[in-house]
Design an enzyme around this catalytic site. Structure first.
Site, PDB file in Angstrom:
ATOM      1  N   ASP A  92      -4.871   3.470  -1.937  1.00 42.78           N
ATOM      2  CA  ASP A  92      -5.973   3.743  -1.013  1.00 42.78           C
ATOM      3  C   ASP A  92      -6.565   5.119  -1.286  1.00 42.78           C
ATOM      4  OD1 ASP A  92      -6.020   1.393   0.737  1.00 42.78           O
ATOM      5  OD2 ASP A  92      -3.973   1.994   1.230  1.00 42.78           O
TER       6      ASP A  92
ATOM      7  N   HIS B 237      -8.328   0.730  -4.023  1.00 41.74           N
ATOM      8  CA  HIS B 237      -9.223   0.454  -2.894  1.00 41.74           C
ATOM      9  C   HIS B 237      -9.967   1.749  -2.554  1.00 41.74           C
ATOM     10  CE1 HIS B 237      -9.373  -0.616   1.727  1.00 41.74           C
ATOM     11  NE2 HIS B 237     -10.582  -0.459   1.197  1.00 41.74           N
TER      12      HIS B 237
ATOM     13  N   HIS C 217      -1.090  -1.275  -4.447  1.00 42.45           N
ATOM     14  CA  HIS C 217      -2.361  -0.991  -3.773  1.00 42.45           C
ATOM     15  C   HIS C 217      -2.484   0.510  -3.503  1.00 42.45           C
ATOM     16  CE1 HIS C 217      -5.793  -2.206  -1.211  1.00 42.45           C
ATOM     17  NE2 HIS C 217      -5.395  -1.241  -0.386  1.00 42.45           N
TER      18      HIS C 217
ATOM     19  N   MET D 216     -11.081  -6.484   5.325  1.00 39.67           N
ATOM     20  CA  MET D 216     -10.287  -5.552   6.131  1.00 39.67           C
ATOM     21  C   MET D 216      -9.891  -6.243   7.441  1.00 39.67           C
ATOM     22  SD  MET D 216      -9.963  -2.920   4.284  1.00 39.67           S
ATOM     23  CE  MET D 216      -8.926  -2.046   5.476  1.00 39.67           C
TER      24      MET D 216
ATOM     25  N   ASP E 149      -6.289  -6.848   4.070  1.00 41.45           N
ATOM     26  CA  ASP E 149      -5.664  -5.515   4.127  1.00 41.45           C
ATOM     27  C   ASP E 149      -5.666  -4.976   5.556  1.00 41.45           C
ATOM     28  OD1 ASP E 149      -4.856  -2.887   3.695  1.00 41.45           O
ATOM     29  OD2 ASP E 149      -6.548  -2.359   2.404  1.00 41.45           O
ATOM     30  N   GLY E 150      -4.457  -4.707   6.073  1.00 43.34           N
ATOM     31  CA  GLY E 150      -4.324  -4.022   7.351  1.00 43.34           C
ATOM     32  C   GLY E 150      -3.530  -4.809   8.380  1.00 43.34           C
ATOM     33  N   GLY E 151      -2.421  -4.226   8.820  1.00 42.92           N
ATOM     34  CA  GLY E 151      -1.630  -4.843   9.885  1.00 42.92           C
ATOM     35  C   GLY E 151      -0.938  -6.135   9.499  1.00 42.92           C
TER      36      GLY E 151
ATOM     37  N   SER F 198       0.856  -1.194   0.000  1.00 42.76           N
ATOM     38  CA  SER F 198       0.000   0.000   0.000  1.00 42.76           C
ATOM     39  C   SER F 198       0.886   1.236   0.000  1.00 42.76           C
ATOM     40  CB  SER F 198      -0.886   0.015   1.241  1.00 42.76           C
ATOM     41  OG  SER F 198      -1.376   1.322   1.444  1.00 42.76           O
TER      42      SER F 198
ATOM     43  N   GLY G 197      -8.925   3.542   7.082  1.00 41.53           N
ATOM     44  CA  GLY G 197      -8.684   4.971   7.285  1.00 41.53           C
ATOM     45  C   GLY G 197      -7.213   5.315   7.469  1.00 41.53           C
ATOM     46  N   PHE G 198      -6.460   4.389   8.044  1.00 46.14           N
ATOM     47  CA  PHE G 198      -5.070   4.720   8.370  1.00 46.14           C
ATOM     48  C   PHE G 198      -4.159   3.508   8.214  1.00 46.14           C
ATOM     49  CE2 PHE G 198      -8.008   7.282  10.802  1.00 46.14           C
ATOM     50  CZ  PHE G 198      -7.584   8.573  10.478  1.00 46.14           C
ATOM     51  N   GLY G 199      -2.904   3.785   7.888  1.00 49.55           N
ATOM     52  CA  GLY G 199      -1.889   2.739   7.897  1.00 49.55           C
ATOM     53  C   GLY G 199      -1.371   2.541   9.316  1.00 49.55           C
ATOM     54  N   GLY G 200      -0.627   1.479   9.513  1.00 49.17           N
ATOM     55  CA  GLY G 200       0.074   1.278  10.789  1.00 49.17           C
ATOM     56  C   GLY G 200      -0.786   0.835  11.959  1.00 49.17           C
TER      57      GLY G 200
ATOM     58  N   MET H 263      -9.363   7.712  -0.173  1.00 46.28           N
ATOM     59  CA  MET H 263     -10.258   8.042   0.956  1.00 46.28           C
ATOM     60  C   MET H 263     -10.856   9.421   0.737  1.00 46.28           C
ATOM     61  SD  MET H 263      -7.871   6.749   4.091  1.00 46.28           S
ATOM     62  CE  MET H 263      -6.884   5.260   3.958  1.00 46.28           C
TER      63      MET H 263
ATOM     64  N   MET I 260     -12.385   3.988  -0.490  1.00 42.76           N
ATOM     65  CA  MET I 260     -13.028   4.126   0.828  1.00 42.76           C
ATOM     66  C   MET I 260     -13.788   5.438   0.782  1.00 42.76           C
ATOM     67  SD  MET I 260      -9.779   2.777   3.028  1.00 42.76           S
ATOM     68  CE  MET I 260      -8.740   2.865   1.584  1.00 42.76           C
TER      69      MET I 260
END
Ligand code: DX5
Ligand code: ZN
Length: 214
Positions: free
Chosen positions: A33, A64, A31, A135, A173-175, A6, A140-143, A35, A66
């Protein structure tokens, strides 16, 4: 496992350099994102920047969305010809119609489920989908921290996919990192998205991408 870094965690002052680095580093998809500041409490990039990403990329784009107004954003990004466009089922009243609109534009349609959204909500869309994106954080956010219930959700989705459309892919997607990627693989996941893990890896993006190819 296919890997889709991402670019949300890239250095936006050196975006073309970072996009080239992940492509040279062996990623499978880029990827992106998008938003809108309404569907999620963050605002990212529009078609001008995504066009620049497409110019720098040697791998296909995985967009992606959002956003609240999905159809409007599909029209905005279609001329850039991403390989895949994913939209959230939670923000779309006419998902079946939108899936077919994306297909008619020559783009592969995908639907995204937030962590709390049941897989049954898309059971009757599966036969028309190229991919389902689960998800594993709140968008909404990375990390953010990986939500482990996605592993069972992916296994259950895989069963439903085997029944309804065995060609449909599962993306998470995510973490995502080198610790949870094997569990995802075992659950039947085909593609992982990873932002902060890839771009903040001490040994560089290539090593990070390779470590996710389980
Ligand atoms: C979150 C985005 C993700 C995010 C992933 O809303 O959809 O793609 O960039 O970032 P990490 O891998 O850092 O959780
Ligand atoms: Zn994403």
């Amino acid at each position: 496992m296919l890997v889709a870094p991402s670019i949300l965690s890239a250095d936006f002052g050196n975006l073309a350099r970072d996009v080239k680095a992940i492509c040279d580093g062996g990623c499978d998809l880029v990827h992106v994102d998008v938003m809108d500041g309404h569907f999620v409490p963050n605002l990212t990039i529009g078609p001008v920047v995504v066009e620049a990403v497409a110019q720098a990329a040697t791998k296909p784009l995985d967009v992606h969305l959002m956003v609240e107004n999905n159809s409007f954003f599909v029209d905005l990004f279609a001329p850039i010809k991403p390989k895949i466009i994913s939209f959230h089922i939670e923000s779309e009243n006419h998902a079946h119609r939108l899936v077919h609109k994306i297909k008619d534009l020559g783009i592969k349609p995908s639907v995204v489920l937030n962590p709390h959204t049941p897989i049954e909500s898309i059971e009757y869309l599966l036969e028309d989908l190229h991919m389902v994106l689960l998800m594993s954080v709140n968008p909404g956010f990375g990390g953010q921290k990986f939500i482990p219930s996605v592993i069972e959700k992916a296994s259950r989705l895989k069963e439903l996919i085997n029944k309804r459309n065995p060609n449909c892919l599962i993306e998470v997607d995510g973490g995502v990192n080198d610790k949870n990627v094997t569990l995802l693989k075992d659950a039947g996941v085909d593609i992982v998205v990873a932002g902060s893990y890839v771009f903040k890896h001490p040994e560089g993006v290539k090593t990070a991408i390779e470590s996710l190819k389980v």
